[in-house]
Motif scaffolding. Structure first.
Motif, short mmCIF file in Angstrom:
data_model
loop_
_atom_site.label_atom_id
_atom_site.label_comp_id
_atom_site.label_asym_id
_atom_site.label_seq_id
_atom_site.Cartn_x
_atom_site.Cartn_y
_atom_site.Cartn_z
N UNK A 100 0.91 -1.17 -0.05
CA UNK A 100 0.34 -0.22 -0.34
C UNK A 100 0.54 1.38 0.00
N UNK A 115 4.33 0.91 -0.63
CA UNK A 115 5.74 1.18 -1.35
C UNK A 115 5.80 0.57 -2.66
N UNK A 161 -3.41 -2.74 4.68
CA UNK A 161 -3.38 -1.63 3.58
C UNK A 161 -3.60 -0.08 4.26
N UNK A 195 -2.00 1.16 6.72
CA UNK A 195 -0.40 1.38 6.57
C UNK A 195 -0.27 2.71 6.00
N UNK A 196 -1.45 3.17 5.39
CA UNK A 196 -1.94 4.57 4.89
C UNK A 196 -2.58 5.50 5.43
N UNK A 241 5.51 6.94 7.18
CA UNK A 241 5.52 5.70 6.39
C UNK A 241 6.06 4.62 6.66
N UNK A 242 7.35 4.52 7.08
CA UNK A 242 7.51 3.25 7.44
C UNK A 242 6.99 2.16 8.48
N UNK A 243 7.28 3.77 9.74
CA UNK A 243 6.43 3.14 10.34
C UNK A 243 4.87 2.79 10.82
N UNK A 244 4.06 3.19 10.17
CA UNK A 244 3.06 2.79 9.91
C UNK A 244 2.64 1.91 9.29
N UNK A 245 3.68 1.81 8.21
CA UNK A 245 4.01 0.27 7.45
C UNK A 245 4.32 -1.26 8.12
N UNK A 246 5.22 -0.56 9.12
CA UNK A 246 5.76 -2.07 9.82
C UNK A 246 4.77 -1.93 11.66
N UNK A 247 4.02 -0.90 11.85
CA UNK A 247 2.88 -1.51 12.55
C UNK A 247 1.71 -1.85 12.80
N UNK A 248 1.50 -1.48 10.67
CA UNK A 248 0.43 -2.38 10.78
C UNK A 248 0.71 -3.50 10.04
N UNK A 259 -0.90 6.56 -1.77
CA UNK A 259 -0.25 6.93 -1.25
C UNK A 259 0.73 8.06 -0.32
#
Lengths: 519, 87
Positions: A217, A219, B21, B24-25, B31-38, B82
Motif C-alpha cells: 500500500x 511502497x 493496507x 499503513x496509509x 510511512x515506514x513506521x505505519x507500514x511496520x505497525x500495520x 500513497x
C-alpha cells in the motif's frame, strides 16, 4: 448459543491441529534443538576445543587470513567468536566472474580450523522454517500456514477445554483417552504464554512474506521498503587505488567500550581499496532486539562515522518480537527454559495427535477394521511422533560414524536423517500399529542411548572425560541424549504393555451379529 | 462447513490484508513506521476475525460481513493515495 460457540471452536481446534499437527511437531522439535544450535555444532565438531577467544584478536587474525587468501574479494564477512562459540566463521564475495571457496572457519588466533565438515546445529535451525528438499519459499509459506493454524488451535483450544486451568492439576494415568486428554492439557497449560508468544513472534519473523499488503500500500517494492526501514550504506565501486586496511583491533575495542559488549559481526567492503569500509554489528546476545546496533568506520583511516539512526517504536517492537522468538539474547538459564518450554510444545502437539486417535478408537464401528482415515492418521502419528526423534538421533550418529574425510559430508549427514526417518515411516505403515509404536519407540530409545556411547568410542571427548574436564557443553549434550533415551524407553515400555481394562463401555458392532440374532 | 471455512480462513485473510493496507496509509506516524505497525497488527486481527467467523450464528452473516468489510476497506484504500501519511 454458548454451546454452539464451544462446538465450533472444538471443530476448529481438532482440524487445524490435526491437518498441520505433523508439520508442527517437526517445526517444534527442530526449533527446540535450534536454541542450542551453537552447542550442537560444537558437539558435531569434536576436533575443535572450546576455548574463550578474544574478539579483537580473532577479528585481527581473520582480517590477516582474508588479506592473504582473498585480497580482491568484493566484501568480507566475519562472525566473531563469543561466549557460545570458539571459532570465527568467514564468508566472502568473490568479484564477478571469479569462482572458488567462499567460506572458512578459523580459531581465535586466526588459524584455519581442521575439523570434520558438518551441517551442525545450523541445519536443524534452518529445518525449523525452511524444511528440506522443498523450495525455501514454499517451505516458508507452508510453515506460516502451520503457525497460523497453531495460533488458531491455541486460542480455540483454551475455549474448547472448559476447565483447562483447573484441570491442569488433574493427571489420570492408565485411563486411555482421558489420560491423553490430561497429558495434552497439562503440556498445553504448562507453558501456554510461551506457546502464544512463540507462535505469534514466529509469524512476525516472516511477516513481510505472509502479510505483504501494508508494504504494497505504501511502497513500489519490498526492496524499497527495506531500504527505508533498515537503511545500509550504499555499495561504492572500487576506486582501483590500493590502500592498506587500518588495524581492526582498535575499532572492535571502540565498539566494545560504546556498547559494553564486543561486536558479533564484522563486514568489510572493498577490502584493500581506498574506498574500503568497515561495519561492526553488535552481538545478538547483548540485547533482546534481533537487530543489534551498528558502527561504521573508514577502512583505511579507521575513523568512526556517524552511528546508525535509532529506528522508531514499531520497528523496535518488530525487532524485539523476533529477538524473543530466536532467544539469542538468553543466558544459559533462560536458554534452558526456552528449550524445555519448546519441548513442552512438541509434547503438546504430539499428545494432541495421539488424542485424536484415542478419542476415535472408542467410537469405531469395527475396531478390528478401522476406516482408512483412522489408519492413515494412526500411522502418520507413529512416523512423526516416534519417527522424527529417531531421525534426529540418526543425524547425530551419522556425524560420528561417517568417515571424517567423506566428500560432501554435511549432505551425507542430512541424508542420514531423512533415510532414518523414511525407514521409520515405512516400518510404521507395514507393521501392526501397536507393534509399530513399540518397535519404533524402542529403536528410538536405543539410538539415543547409543549417541553418548558412540561419542565416547570415536572421540576422546566422552561423557566421563567431559565431566572430569569440566567441559559442560559436551557433558550436557551427552546427558540430554541419555535423558531422551530414558524418556523414549519409558514410552516404548508403556506401548509394549497395553492395558486391557478400559473396554467396558465400548460397543462393538460386529457385522452379521444382529442378523444372527434375528435368525 | 466448507463455505464457513472458506469465509473464515480466506475471507478473514482478504479483510485483514485490506485493513493492514488501510492502516499503513492512515496511521498517524511516519510511512515506514505505519507500514511496520500495520503488518504486526494484522497478525492479531486475522485470528480474531477467523475465530469470530467460525463461531458466528450463520454462514450467511459471515459472508455478508466479509463482503461488506472488504468493500468498505477497498473504498477507503482507493481514496487514500500513497503518501497520505507523512513519509
Amino acid at each position: 448459543m454458548k454451546d454452539i460457540f464451544r462446538q465450533s471452536m472444538a471443530w476448529l481446534h481438532t482440524w487445524a491441529g490435526l491437518l498441520l499437527g505433523w508439520l508442527l511437531f517437526v517445526i517444534f522439535a527442530a526449533g527446540s534443538s535450534a536454541y542450542f544450535q551453537e552447542e550442537i555444532t560444537r558437539w558435531m565438531q569434536p576436533e575443535v576445543p572450546f576455548t574463550r577467544a578474544d574478539p579483537a584478536t580473532a577479528a585481527q587474525g581473520a582480517v590477516e587470513y582474508l588479506t592473504r587468501k582473498v585480497p580482491d574479494a568484493t566484501s568480507w564477512y566475519i562472525e566473531l567468536p563469543g561466549p557460545r562459540r570458539a571459532t570465527s566463521s568467514l564468508f566472502w564475495q568473490l568479484p564477478e566472474g571469479a569462482s572458488g571457496e567462499t567460506t572458512a572457519t578459523l580459531d581465535g588466533a586466526g588459524h584455519p580450523v581442521k575439523a570434520r565438515a558438518t551441517a551442525g546445529g545450523f541445519f536443524l535451525y534452518r529445518l525449523h522454517f525452511d524444511l528440506h528438499y522443498v523450495p525455501v519459499i514454499w517451505a516458508r509459506y507452508l510453515v506460516g500456514i502451520a503457525a497460523m493454524a497453531m495460533l488458531l488451535a491455541i486460542l480455540s483450544g483454551v475455549v474448547t477445554h472448559k476447565k483447562i486451568f483447573v484441570d491442569f492439576f488433574l493427571l489420570r494415568f492408565g485411563k486411555g483417552q482421558r489420560s491423553w486428554l490430561d497429558a495434552h492439557n497439562v503440556t498445553a497449560v504448562l507453558a501456554l504464554p510461551f506457546y502464544l508468544m512463540i507462535t505469534f513472534t514466529g509469524l512476525v519473523t516472516l511477516a513481510t512474506l505472509y502479510m505483504p499488503w501494508a508494504i504494497a500500500a505504501n511502497y513500489t517494492s519490498q526492496d524499497r521498503f527495506f531500504e527505508v526501514a533498515f537503511p545500509r550504506a550504499a555499495d561504492t565501486p572500487r576506486s582501483g587505488q590500493h590502500a592498506a586496511l587500518a588495524p581492526i583491533g582498535p575499532m572492535v575495542a571502540q565498539a566494545q567500550s560504546l556498547w559494553g559488549k564486543p561486536p558479533g559481526f564484522v563486514e568489510i567492503s572493498n577490502p584493500g581499496d581506498a574506498t574500503a569500509n568497515v561495519l561492526l554489528t553488535g552481538t545478538p546476545s547483548a540485547q533482546i532486539n534481533a537487530r543489534p546496533p551498528t558502527l561504521r568506520f573508514g577502512g583505511t583511516d579507521g575513523v568512526r562515522h556517524g552511528a546508525s539512526p535509532v529506528p522508531g517504536p514499531a520497528r523496535q517492537t518488530e525487532g524485539v518480537m523476533i529477538g524473543l522468538h530466536a532467544g539469542r539474547f538468553a543466558g544459559i538459564g533462560l536458554r534452558w527454559l526456552y528449550f524445555l518450554s519448546a519441548l513442552g510444545g512438541t509434547a503438546m502437539v504430539g499428545t494432541g495427535l495421539i488424542l485424536w486417535v484415542a478419542k476415535r478408537r472408542q467410537k469405531l464401528p469395527n475396531p478390528m477394521r478401522p476406516h482408512f482415515g483412522f489408519r492413515l492418521v494412526e500411522r502418520l502419528n507413529i512416523a512423526t511422533v516416534a519417527g522424527f526423534p529417531l531421525a534426529l538421533a540418526g543425524y547425530f550418529l551419522a556425524n560420528r560414524l561417517l568417515p571424517v574425510t567423506l566428500a560432501d559430508r554435511p549432505a551425507a549427514e542430512i541424508n542420514a536423517l531423512f533415510v532414518t526417518w523414511g525407514a521409520a515411516a515405512l516400518w510404521s505403515f507395514i507393521r501392526p500399529a501397536r507393534r509399530a509404536w513399540y518397535e519404533v519407540l524402542a529403536v528410538c530409545s536405543a539410538s539415543y542411548l547409543a549417541i553418548p556411547i558412540v561419542n565416547a568410542a570415536t572421540t576422546d571427548r566422552g561423557l566421563v572425560r567431559s565431566l572430569t574436564n569440566g567441559d559442560m557443553g559436551f557433558a550436557a549434550f551427552d546427558l540430554v541424549m541419555i535423558a531422551f533415551a530414558i524418556g523414549w524407553g519409558f514410552a516404548a515400555w508403556k506401548a509394549g504393555h497395553p492395558r486391557t481394562a478400559p473396554l467396558r463401555n465400548r460397543k462393538v458392532r460386529v457385522p452379521g451379529a444382529t442378523k444372527a440374532l434375528v435368525e | 462447513m466448507a463455505l464457513r471455512t472458506i469465509a473464515a480462513l480466506g475471507g478473514s485473510y482478504i479483510v485483514t490484508a485490506l485493513a493492514a493496507a488501510c492502516a499503513a496509509r492512515l496511521l498517524p506516524t511516519t510511512r515506514v513506521e505505519a507500514t511496520v505497525a500495520a503488518t504486526l497488527g494484522a497478525f492479531a486481527v486475522y485470528p480474531i476475525l477467523a475465530l469470530a467467523a467460525f463461531s458466528a450464528r450463520s454462514t450467511g452473516r459471515v459472508w455478508l460481513f466479509m463482503t461488506a468489510a472488504a468493500l468498505i476497506l477497498t473504498a477507503i484504500l482507493a481514496l487514500t493515495p500513497i503518501g497520505a501519511a507523512t513519509p
